[in-house]
Design an enzyme around this catalytic site. Structure first.
Site, PDB file in Angstrom:
ATOM      1  N   LEU A  65      24.621 -13.841  -5.082  1.00 34.45           N
ATOM      2  CA  LEU A  65      23.895 -13.501  -6.317  1.00 34.45           C
ATOM      3  C   LEU A  65      24.495 -12.293  -7.032  1.00 34.45           C
ATOM      4  O   LEU A  65      23.826 -11.665  -7.850  1.00 34.45           O
ATOM      5  CB  LEU A  65      22.391 -13.293  -6.052  1.00 34.45           C
ATOM      6  CG  LEU A  65      21.673 -14.522  -5.473  1.00 34.45           C
ATOM      7  CD1 LEU A  65      20.187 -14.220  -5.266  1.00 34.45           C
ATOM      8  CD2 LEU A  65      21.823 -15.741  -6.382  1.00 34.45           C
ATOM      9  N   ALA A 107      32.201 -20.272  -4.784  1.00 34.79           N
ATOM     10  CA  ALA A 107      31.952 -18.826  -4.826  1.00 34.79           C
ATOM     11  C   ALA A 107      33.260 -18.074  -5.021  1.00 34.79           C
ATOM     12  O   ALA A 107      34.171 -18.183  -4.192  1.00 34.79           O
ATOM     13  CB  ALA A 107      31.278 -18.381  -3.532  1.00 34.79           C
ATOM     14  N   TYR A 124      43.964 -13.530 -10.910  1.00 32.36           N
ATOM     15  CA  TYR A 124      42.970 -14.600 -10.729  1.00 32.36           C
ATOM     16  C   TYR A 124      43.669 -15.923 -10.396  1.00 32.36           C
ATOM     17  O   TYR A 124      43.331 -16.593  -9.424  1.00 32.36           O
ATOM     18  CB  TYR A 124      42.115 -14.741 -11.994  1.00 32.36           C
ATOM     19  CG  TYR A 124      41.224 -15.950 -11.971  1.00 32.36           C
ATOM     20  CD1 TYR A 124      40.258 -16.098 -10.981  1.00 32.36           C
ATOM     21  CD2 TYR A 124      41.358 -16.964 -12.928  1.00 32.36           C
ATOM     22  CE1 TYR A 124      39.455 -17.230 -10.946  1.00 32.36           C
ATOM     23  CE2 TYR A 124      40.559 -18.084 -12.894  1.00 32.36           C
ATOM     24  CZ  TYR A 124      39.613 -18.213 -11.901  1.00 32.36           C
ATOM     25  OH  TYR A 124      38.828 -19.344 -11.863  1.00 32.36           O
ATOM     26  N   HIS A 144      33.379 -15.508 -22.896  1.00 30.44           N
ATOM     27  CA  HIS A 144      33.831 -16.843 -23.304  1.00 30.44           C
ATOM     28  C   HIS A 144      33.485 -17.145 -24.757  1.00 30.44           C
ATOM     29  O   HIS A 144      32.448 -16.742 -25.259  1.00 30.44           O
ATOM     30  CB  HIS A 144      33.230 -17.905 -22.364  1.00 30.44           C
ATOM     31  CG  HIS A 144      33.716 -17.723 -20.960  1.00 30.44           C
ATOM     32  ND1 HIS A 144      32.953 -17.110 -20.001  1.00 30.44           N
ATOM     33  CD2 HIS A 144      34.898 -18.027 -20.381  1.00 30.44           C
ATOM     34  CE1 HIS A 144      33.644 -17.063 -18.876  1.00 30.44           C
ATOM     35  NE2 HIS A 144      34.834 -17.599 -19.076  1.00 30.44           N
ATOM     36  N   ARG A 165      44.685 -11.300 -27.410  1.00 28.85           N
ATOM     37  CA  ARG A 165      44.235 -10.817 -26.106  1.00 28.85           C
ATOM     38  C   ARG A 165      45.416 -10.965 -25.144  1.00 28.85           C
ATOM     39  O   ARG A 165      46.075 -12.004 -25.147  1.00 28.85           O
ATOM     40  CB  ARG A 165      43.055 -11.694 -25.654  1.00 28.85           C
ATOM     41  CG  ARG A 165      42.107 -11.046 -24.711  1.00 28.85           C
ATOM     42  CD  ARG A 165      40.874 -11.889 -24.477  1.00 28.85           C
ATOM     43  NE  ARG A 165      41.167 -13.254 -24.026  1.00 28.85           N
ATOM     44  CZ  ARG A 165      40.251 -14.135 -23.686  1.00 28.85           C
ATOM     45  NH1 ARG A 165      38.966 -13.816 -23.774  1.00 28.85           N
ATOM     46  NH2 ARG A 165      40.585 -15.335 -23.283  1.00 28.85           N
TER      47      ARG A 165
HETATM   48  N1  UFG Z   1      38.532 -16.026 -27.937  1.00 26.36           N
HETATM   49  C1  UFG Z   1      38.384 -15.442 -29.179  1.00 26.36           C
HETATM   50  N2  UFG Z   1      37.336 -14.604 -29.371  1.00 26.36           N
HETATM   51  C2  UFG Z   1      36.426 -14.320 -28.378  1.00 26.36           C
HETATM   52  C3  UFG Z   1      36.581 -14.922 -27.114  1.00 26.36           C
HETATM   53  C4  UFG Z   1      37.661 -15.779 -26.924  1.00 26.36           C
HETATM   54  O1  UFG Z   1      39.197 -15.664 -30.080  1.00 26.36           O
HETATM   55  O2  UFG Z   1      35.517 -13.521 -28.620  1.00 26.36           O
HETATM   56  C5  UFG Z   1      39.650 -16.961 -27.734  1.00 26.36           C
HETATM   57  C6  UFG Z   1      40.584 -16.568 -26.596  1.00 26.36           C
HETATM   58  O3  UFG Z   1      41.561 -15.672 -27.030  1.00 26.36           O
HETATM   59  C7  UFG Z   1      41.127 -17.929 -26.177  1.00 26.36           C
HETATM   60  C8  UFG Z   1      39.955 -18.889 -26.449  1.00 26.36           C
HETATM   61  O4  UFG Z   1      39.101 -18.208 -27.351  1.00 26.36           O
HETATM   62  O5  UFG Z   1      42.194 -18.284 -26.994  1.00 26.36           O
HETATM   63  C9  UFG Z   1      39.174 -19.234 -25.207  1.00 26.36           C
HETATM   64  O6  UFG Z   1      38.838 -18.033 -24.529  1.00 26.36           O
HETATM   65  P1  UFG Z   1      37.825 -17.993 -23.306  1.00 26.36           P
HETATM   66  O7  UFG Z   1      37.688 -16.556 -22.915  1.00 26.36           O
HETATM   67  O8  UFG Z   1      36.576 -18.726 -23.664  1.00 26.36           O
HETATM   68  O9  UFG Z   1      38.557 -18.844 -22.180  1.00 26.36           O
HETATM   69  P2  UFG Z   1      40.016 -18.682 -21.545  1.00 26.36           P
HETATM   70  O10 UFG Z   1      40.849 -19.820 -22.072  1.00 26.36           O
HETATM   71  O11 UFG Z   1      40.574 -17.320 -21.737  1.00 26.36           O
HETATM   72  O12 UFG Z   1      39.758 -18.792 -19.977  1.00 26.36           O
HETATM   73  C10 UFG Z   1      39.006 -19.835 -19.362  1.00 26.36           C
HETATM   74  C11 UFG Z   1      38.297 -19.261 -18.148  1.00 26.36           C
HETATM   75  C12 UFG Z   1      39.320 -18.789 -17.122  1.00 26.36           C
HETATM   76  C13 UFG Z   1      40.265 -19.891 -16.798  1.00 26.36           C
HETATM   77  C14 UFG Z   1      40.863 -20.500 -18.033  1.00 26.36           C
HETATM   78  C15 UFG Z   1      41.636 -21.717 -17.652  1.00 26.36           C
HETATM   79  O13 UFG Z   1      37.491 -18.174 -18.525  1.00 26.36           O
HETATM   80  O14 UFG Z   1      38.643 -18.400 -15.945  1.00 26.36           O
HETATM   81  O15 UFG Z   1      39.849 -20.870 -18.966  1.00 26.36           O
HETATM   82  O16 UFG Z   1      42.131 -22.378 -18.774  1.00 26.36           O
HETATM   83  F1  UFG Z   1      41.266 -19.411 -16.006  1.00 26.36           F
END
Ligand code: UFG
Length: 324
Positions: free
Chosen positions: A33, A74, A141, A187, A277
């Site tokens: 948790l 987990a 990760y 996300h 990012r």
């Molecule tokens: N993004 C934005 N603005 C935000 C948040 C995200 O532009 O406020 C963009 C990011 O730069 C990226 C896309 O939206 O291009 C998706 O970003 P997320 O953070 O939603 O997801 P990620 O693709 O970075 O990562 C996710 C999971 C990871 C995993 C990965 C595998 O969070 O754990 O997918 O593809 F490893």
């Protein structure tokens, strides 16, 4: 089947629990948790609170629950956090997986499905990404999940377990009473829905990528489709083992996701371009032929379904989970 779901109080784990029980399987959840929510676990499902690295405790949960199988979810799963705290990630994700493998083998729970990630590939060499492509994680990760997959392979080769790893692309959406509630939330979809609801800006991380509209392209796969893949993988063991991509096979840009958020909510989003990012590859899209061919899995839900389901959950849970 009686199944122990480690991390079953988490975002994806809780949906797996819901889908497993709906299909008539008996489930026990094992979760510390630290990230999950007790309220995400139905009252009818036993919840054992414990550390995934504690082999003795995991084994006891398996034996007491009479479990024949494990879905091992987990883990710590934030890319940026893994860069800041790599040792913690290796401890929880790699030592945790070693403990679960050892406990499962000792308890005679011979089937294991492991939560892996597209991050094992790093910056992909081609699109869509195939399971046979080079795995070169770009962050701790991804390294920890690749190490976990290797632990599974070793356990398989010494006959300790039958095991499958599922590499998720971008998990999205909500299912029934289960939704996405991370702290902090990073996300795109939940952040964009929250921004639309609250009339706040959403940041677009980079608009100068080599993609059609300049923003990153991702493969958004609905969390209920992901959950169904775990059930297919469990039920296919021990005959089918290996590593499978779980994605839709199509990509959507950040701008396309924000368009979907506006269409679903009927609200306007204020879009602000921000710096890229660190570590975001331009395009991550799965080839999913292998999961289709070997597990009979096909994603059934669209990006719009994911956004609509996430929006419905957010409206029912404006403050996320409130613990029971
Ligand atoms: N993004 C934005 N603005 C935000 C948040 C995200 O532009 O406020 C963009 C990011 O730069 C990226 C896309 O939206 O291009 C998706 O970003 P997320 O953070 O939603 O997801 P990620 O693709 O970075 O990562 C996710 C999971 C990871 C995993 C990965 C595998 O969070 O754990 O997918 O593809 F490893």
């Amino acid at each position: 089947m009686r199944v122990l779901v480690t991390g079953g109080a988490g975002y994806i784990g809780s949906v797996i629990v819901a889908r497993l029980t709906a299909r008539g399987h008996d489930v026990v959840v094992y979760d510390d948790l630290s990230r999950g929510h007790a309220a995400a676990v139905p009252a009818s499902v036993p919840l054992v609170r414990g550390d995934v690295r504690d082999t003795t405790a995991v084994r006891a949960a398996l034996v007491e629950g009479g479990c024949e199988a494990v879905v091992h979810m987990a883990a710590l799963a934030e890319v940026a956090e893994s860069v800041a705290e790599p040792d913690r990630y290796f401890s929880v994700n790699v030592d945790g997986t070693a403990a679960v493998v050892e406990a499962a083998a000792a308890a005679g729970a011979g089937r294991l499905v492991f939560s892996s990630t597209a991050a094992v590939y790093g910056a992909p060499e081609r699109t869509p990404i195939d399971e046979r492509d080079t795995m070169a994680p770009a962050n701790p990760y991804g390294e920890t999940k690749l190490a976990g997959e290797r632990l599974l392979r070793q356990a398989r080769s010494r006959g300790a377990l039958a095991a499958t790893a599922l590499r998720y692309f971008n998990a999205s959406g909500a299912h029934g009473a289960c939704g996405e509630d991370h702290d902090p939330e990073t996300h795109l979809i939940p952040l964009a829905l929250r921004a639309a609801r609250d009339g706040l800006p959403i940041r677009v991380f980079g608009d100068d990528y080599p993609t059609p509209d300049g923003t990153c392209v991702r493969d958004y796969v609905h969390v209920a489709d992901l959950a169904d893949a775990h059930i297919a993988a469990l039920e296919a063991l021990p005959g089918v083992q290996g590593s499978f991509n779980l994605g839709t096979g199509t990509g959507d840009s950040v701008q396309a996701v924000l368009d979907a958020v506006e269409a679903v909510t009927g609200l306007r989003l204020l879009r602000e371009t921000a710096a890229r990012r660190a570590g975001d590859p331009p395009v991550l899209v799965a080839s999913n032929w292998r999961a289709a061919a070997e597990l009979g899995w096909r994603p059934r839900r669209s990006l719009t379904d994911a956004v609509a389901d996430a929006w419905a959950w957010m409206r029912e849970h404006p403050d996320g989970y409130t613990e029971r």
